[in-house]
Structure formats: C-alpha cells, structure tokens
Design a protein around this motif. Structure first.
Motif, PDB file in Angstrom:
ATOM      1  N   THR A 192       0.835  -1.197   0.000  1.00 59.06           N
ATOM      2  CA  THR A 192       0.000   0.000   0.000  1.00 59.06           C
ATOM      3  C   THR A 192       0.872   1.251   0.000  1.00 59.06           C
ATOM      4  O   THR A 192       2.019   1.245   0.455  1.00 59.06           O
ATOM      5  N   LYS A 193       0.275   2.343  -0.497  1.00 56.66           N
ATOM      6  CA  LYS A 193       0.996   3.613  -0.559  1.00 56.66           C
ATOM      7  C   LYS A 193       1.275   4.166   0.837  1.00 56.66           C
ATOM      8  O   LYS A 193       2.345   4.726   1.094  1.00 56.66           O
ATOM      9  N   ARG A 194       0.309   4.001   1.726  1.00 64.41           N
ATOM     10  CA  ARG A 194       0.489   4.521   3.087  1.00 64.41           C
ATOM     11  C   ARG A 194       1.629   3.796   3.799  1.00 64.41           C
ATOM     12  O   ARG A 194       2.430   4.411   4.500  1.00 64.41           O
ATOM     13  N   THR A 195       1.703   2.472   3.630  1.00 63.11           N
ATOM     14  CA  THR A 195       2.794   1.726   4.265  1.00 63.11           C
ATOM     15  C   THR A 195       4.146   2.156   3.711  1.00 63.11           C
ATOM     16  O   THR A 195       5.121   2.298   4.463  1.00 63.11           O
ATOM     17  N   ALA A 196       4.236   2.372   2.404  1.00 68.31           N
ATOM     18  CA  ALA A 196       5.510   2.795   1.805  1.00 68.31           C
ATOM     19  C   ALA A 196       5.968   4.132   2.383  1.00 68.31           C
ATOM     20  O   ALA A 196       7.149   4.294   2.736  1.00 68.31           O
ATOM     21  N   ALA A 197       5.049   5.083   2.488  1.00 70.18           N
ATOM     22  CA  ALA A 197       5.422   6.390   3.052  1.00 70.18           C
ATOM     23  C   ALA A 197       5.840   6.258   4.514  1.00 70.18           C
ATOM     24  O   ALA A 197       6.810   6.885   4.956  1.00 70.18           O
ATOM     25  N   ASP A 198       5.131   5.412   5.272  1.00 70.48           N
ATOM     26  CA  ASP A 198       5.428   5.254   6.689  1.00 70.48           C
ATOM     27  C   ASP A 198       6.785   4.568   6.903  1.00 70.48           C
ATOM     28  O   ASP A 198       7.579   4.984   7.759  1.00 70.48           O
ATOM     29  N   VAL A 199       7.080   3.534   6.119  1.00 70.98           N
ATOM     30  CA  VAL A 199       8.352   2.818   6.271  1.00 70.98           C
ATOM     31  C   VAL A 199       9.519   3.731   5.904  1.00 70.98           C
ATOM     32  O   VAL A 199      10.556   3.750   6.586  1.00 70.98           O
ATOM     33  N   ALA A 200       9.366   4.511   4.837  1.00 70.06           N
ATOM     34  CA  ALA A 200      10.443   5.437   4.452  1.00 70.06           C
ATOM     35  C   ALA A 200      10.700   6.459   5.553  1.00 70.06           C
ATOM     36  O   ALA A 200      11.855   6.790   5.864  1.00 70.06           O
ATOM     37  N   GLU A 201       9.632   6.940   6.174  1.00 68.11           N
ATOM     38  CA  GLU A 201       9.792   7.912   7.261  1.00 68.11           C
ATOM     39  C   GLU A 201      10.480   7.276   8.475  1.00 68.11           C
ATOM     40  O   GLU A 201      11.370   7.881   9.089  1.00 68.11           O
ATOM     41  N   GLN A 202      10.086   6.052   8.826  1.00 62.49           N
ATOM     42  CA  GLN A 202      10.708   5.378   9.972  1.00 62.49           C
ATOM     43  C   GLN A 202      12.193   5.112   9.727  1.00 62.49           C
ATOM     44  O   GLN A 202      13.027   5.315  10.619  1.00 62.49           O
ATOM     45  N   LEU A 203      12.539   4.663   8.516  1.00 56.03           N
ATOM     46  CA  LEU A 203      13.951   4.410   8.219  1.00 56.03           C
ATOM     47  C   LEU A 203      14.746   5.707   8.239  1.00 56.03           C
ATOM     48  O   LEU A 203      15.916   5.721   8.652  1.00 56.03           O
ATOM     49  N   GLY A 204      14.129   6.800   7.790  1.00 54.65           N
ATOM     50  CA  GLY A 204      14.812   8.092   7.862  1.00 54.65           C
ATOM     51  C   GLY A 204      15.115   8.496   9.295  1.00 54.65           C
ATOM     52  O   GLY A 204      16.190   9.033   9.591  1.00 54.65           O
ATOM     53  N   ARG A 205      14.160   8.238  10.201  1.00 58.36           N
ATOM     54  CA  ARG A 205      14.395   8.560  11.612  1.00 58.36           C
ATOM     55  C   ARG A 205      15.489   7.674  12.214  1.00 58.36           C
ATOM     56  O   ARG A 205      16.143   8.070  13.177  1.00 58.36           O
ATOM     57  N   ARG A 206      15.686   6.491  11.662  1.00 57.91           N
ATOM     58  CA  ARG A 206      16.719   5.586  12.171  1.00 57.91           C
ATOM     59  C   ARG A 206      18.086   5.868  11.559  1.00 57.91           C
ATOM     60  O   ARG A 206      19.043   5.145  11.836  1.00 57.91           O
TER      61      ARG A 206
END
Length: 497
Positions: free
Chosen positions: A235-249
């Motif tokens: 899903t598009k929402r999951t892709a945006a959320d995972v990219a944001e989480q990896l950026g924070r890490r």
C-alpha cells in the motif's frame, strides 16, 4: 533469439525472465526500422522516405518504465541520431506537443497520455510501421487493455507488432491473436535454469510480526556487502510510513508511490540512481522494468498479491548476470497467500520459520554483524539524502507537491474580515428627527478610513442624498430580568396610587 526474427520484420511474442535484456531485444529492431537523415546520407534510403511523424511506437504501463525505455533507446540510437520522445502523464502538455511538432522518430508512452494527444490530433499515428507492447500483462492488470486496443485501431493495418512480457496470461494471448499476424512465440530460458525465478538470486522467507518489521529491516540494511536496496510494500500509506521510519533511524531512504507528484517520484528515482539515497521504499509501481546498477537486496516488506508480482519484485536484483538477495517477510495473516505463491512457483518455503529482529538465524542467513541495532551509527551516515537531489518543475497537472514542500508550509490565503450589516431604525417609517445624530458607516472597501461620527446640523430635508441613504447604527436594548420587571411594575403602581 529475438533479433533475427524481429529484424526480418516478423511479428514477435517475446517471453523471458525479468532482467534478461528484453528492452534491447525489441529496441534494436525498432531502431533499425525507422528512417533517419543518416540513412539518406549513407544511401540506404531516399529523401522522400523521411517524415516528422513517429515511425515507431512503444506502449508501456508505468511512467518510470517509460523513462527507462526512452533512455535505453536514446543510448542505442545515438550514432544514427534517432529522435526518441517519452510521453506520459504528470508532465505539462506543452513541451510534449512542441517536441511532436518539431518531429520525432520513436515515441515511448503510457496509454492514457498517448490516447489524449492522439484524440487532440497532436500525435499522428498514421506513419507508425512498428508497434511494441512492453510488459503487456501489467497493462492488463492495471486495466489499460481497452486503451491499448483503441491505440492499435488508430495504427496502420500493415505494421510489425512485437509483444514482450515476463509472464503471458490468457488475455494477452487473446490480444496477440486479434492484432498480430502469424507471430513467432519466443521463450528464452537458460538450459540449467529450471524454475520460474532467476537462479543467481538467493531467496529467504521469514514469518514476521508487523510491529517488529521496521526493526528487522533496519538490521538487514546493515548486513555485510549490502549495496542499494529496494523495499516493496503493498500500500501507498505503508511505503510512506516505512520510508519515514527508516529516515528517523538514520538511513538515507526515499519513497516512490502513486500519491506523490511526478516531480517527487522522479526526484526519488534520480537520487537512488545517483547514490544519494541507498534505500528506495516503493509500491509495485517500481516493480516493472526498473533497472538500477548495484541493487544487492530486495526486501518484500509485505507479501505480494500473486506470483507474478513476486517475480517482478525480486527481479530488481540479480540483473544481467549479477547476484542478488531477496528477503520476504510474511505476516501470520498472509501465510495462506504465501503458500499459494510458493506452490505456483515451485519454491521450497511452504512454512516460513518464525523470525524476530533478535533471532540468531536471521543474523546468520543475511550475514548481519553480531550486536547490530536498529539505528544506523552516525559514523556510517555518509549519504547525501533525498534533499540533495533537486525537484524538477514539470508543470504537470498533479504538481500538488511540485517544489512547494509539505502542505503545512505553504502560505494560506488570507480571508478578509466580514463587515456586519447595519440596520437603520426609523420611527413610523419616517426619517430621523431634526437635530438627531447620524452615524456614517463606511463599507468594507473603504474600511481603512475608519468610521466617522458626523453631527447633522441642518434639518433632514437639507441633508445630502448620501447622508440620507447612510444607515444608522442600531440602538442596543438591555434585556431586564423578571425581578427588575416586577420592581418596575410595583413602582409604577405606587406612583399611580
């Protein structure tokens, strides 16, 4: 296998595993089929055979694949100076129309924009002598088949048609039977490559909990020998959320999905190709035909819909003879779906092992150093990141994020304060009595002057028409309580007594 048949002008159905060079399989015969000024200079063609209308058409399902095929054809046709133009949505119409007016030899486009320009008579398809349908099964899945049929009806009846795909469903075969003339079906496989997947891709499948997946992926991204990585989500929402989480890490990650404007999608892909970003989190919009050098790992963050999607996802690594690693994380709810994919492809993972971010077999299988945590150490954060790649202003219709930054940072339009309506009170329908005060109320357009209270010195008939028409400020009445009304009534009765 394709080149001799296609160069002879025969219709071709080409089927091969992803990553085996289908683009040049149809690209070279297509470039040979067009007539350019270099052919006239060499004596291979007559001047009257030259035309500014497109002589070859390539139809692709996604914008990203359109860009890649265009770049490959430009590289292959550089010596003969073949003019190649990409046409797809999300960009402004004017540059594409101007390029068509100047003249073009090969057009690569998505069905929607091709039909749009052809309907406006900006795209002339009457001179097309070679048609290619790339990733035909994906166009079928996306619902483009009616558009493709309308495009084919606009083409000359006498033409060469080539159809290429990694998988060949029944409806695609039906399309070929209707619009192709005695096609040659070529299926290219390696003699020692049994199965549907490419042999040099090492596959791992783990049963994982959805809340533990971000930590697992963060640790996988620190494995030994890891290069560029593509993480696929459903899903598009999951892709945006995972990219944001990896950026924070601490990882240099970017997202590509359908909710982004075309400028942002191209920015992320350019940053990924240029190495400014080394983790691309995307939906299946990037699973077809995207060829980036140095992709060592593909991670299926969510189980794909079917076996075809699985093949195209993991095919982003292990291309052109290189080796790659594909990791699939299966939720407990997705076990039945994965077992269907496993059975259809003949894989050896019917019951994936239960795995967590601390499981020793995860570290051993992917060569993750012992003691790795889910945050990238600051000393290893060397990538420039997505912000280092500029966003190109495409002037398209979906430029809602075109260089404007997040929605919260945009200036909001200021609303003008509404001036309350003033009512004029009269006594018995007549004008105010002589000597009464009149208040001049200024309308909203003249609010900068303020409201001036003017004393009417003359009689009402002597006042100007503007003053006579000026409304008075209404007198405010004070509402009395029941106790005050009773007291007033008692005092009135005592006065009468």
């Amino acid at each position: 296998m394709t080149l001799p048949v296609a160069l002879a002008g025969c219709d071709v159905i080409g089927q091969a595993k992803t990553g085996t060079g289908k683009t040049l399989g149809f690209g070279l015969p297509l470039l040979e089929a067009v007539t350019v000024p270099a052919d006239v200079e060499a004596g291979r063609a007559r001047p009257d055979q030259l035309t500014d209308a497109p002589q070859a058409l390539v139809v692709v399902p996604t914008r990203e694949l359109c860009q890649q095929v265009t770049n490959d054809l430009l590289t292959a046709g550089k010596v003969r100076n073949v003019r190649v133009l990409s046409i797809y949505g999300g960009r402004a119409y004017e540059p594409q129309v101007e390029a068509l007016a100047r003249g073009v030899d090969v057009v690569v486009g998505t069905p929607g924009r091709l039909l749009d320009l052809a309907g406006q008579r900006k795209l002339d398809l009457s001179e097309v002598r070679c048609l290619v349908l790339d990733e035909a099964d994906e166009m079928l899945d996306l619902g483009f088949l009616p558009d493709v049929e309308r495009i084919m009806e606009r083409l000359p009846a006498k033409r060469q048609t080539m159809l290429f795909s990694a998988t060949m469903p029944g409806q695609v075969i039906g399309l070929a039977r209707r619009y192709m003339s005695q096609p040659t079906h070529i299926s290219a496989t390696e003699p020692d490559d049994e199965g549907a997947t490419v042999a040099n891709i090492t596959q791992h499948v783990f049963r994982a909990h959805s809340l533990d997946k971000p930590e697992m992926v963060a640790r996988m991204l620190q494995a030994d020998g890891r290069g560029l990585v593509m993480v696929f989500c459903r899903t598009k929402r999951t892709a945006a959320d995972v990219a944001e989480q990896l950026g924070r890490r601490g990882f240099a990650a970017a997202a590509v999905h359908g909710d982004l404007g075309q400028g942002a999608r191209e920015q992320a892909l350019r940053a990924f190709r240029n190495g400014k970003v080394d983790v691309l989190v995307c939906t299946d919009v990037a699973a077809r035909g995207i060829d980036v050098d140095g992709v060592t790992h593909v991670i299926n963050y969510q189980t794909p819909e079917d076996e075809k999607t699985y093949l195209h996802r993991i095919g982003r690594t292990g291309r052109a003879g290189a080796t790659g690693i594909a990791v699939t994380l299966v939720d407990w709810d997705d076990i039945p779906r994965w077992q269907l994919i496993n059975k259809a492809l003949g894989l050896a993972f019917p019951d994936p092992p239960e795995t967590y971010s601390t499981s020793p077999h995860l570290f051993e299988a992917l060569r993750i150093p012992e003691g790795t945590r889910g945050t990238l150490p600051r000393a290893e954060r060397t990538r420039a990141g997505l912000e280092a790649e500029e966003v190109e202003d495409l002037g398209g219709s979906d430029g809602r994020r075109r260089g404007a930054g997040p929605r919260e940072s945009r200036p909001q339009p200021q609303r003008q304060p509404r001036t309350p309506r003033q009512r004029r009170r009269t006594r018995g329908g007549s004008a105010p009595a002589e000597g009464a005060e009149a208040v001049a109320v200024v309308d909203a357009g003249e609010s900068t002057r303020g409201a001036a209270q003017v004393s009417a010195e003359g009689a009402a008939p002597a006042a100007s028409e503007e003053q006579a028409s000026t409304p008075r400020t209404p007198r405010r009445r004070r509402r009395r309580t029941r106790g005050e009304q009773a007291g007033a009534a008692g005092s009135g009765a005592g006065a009468e007594g």
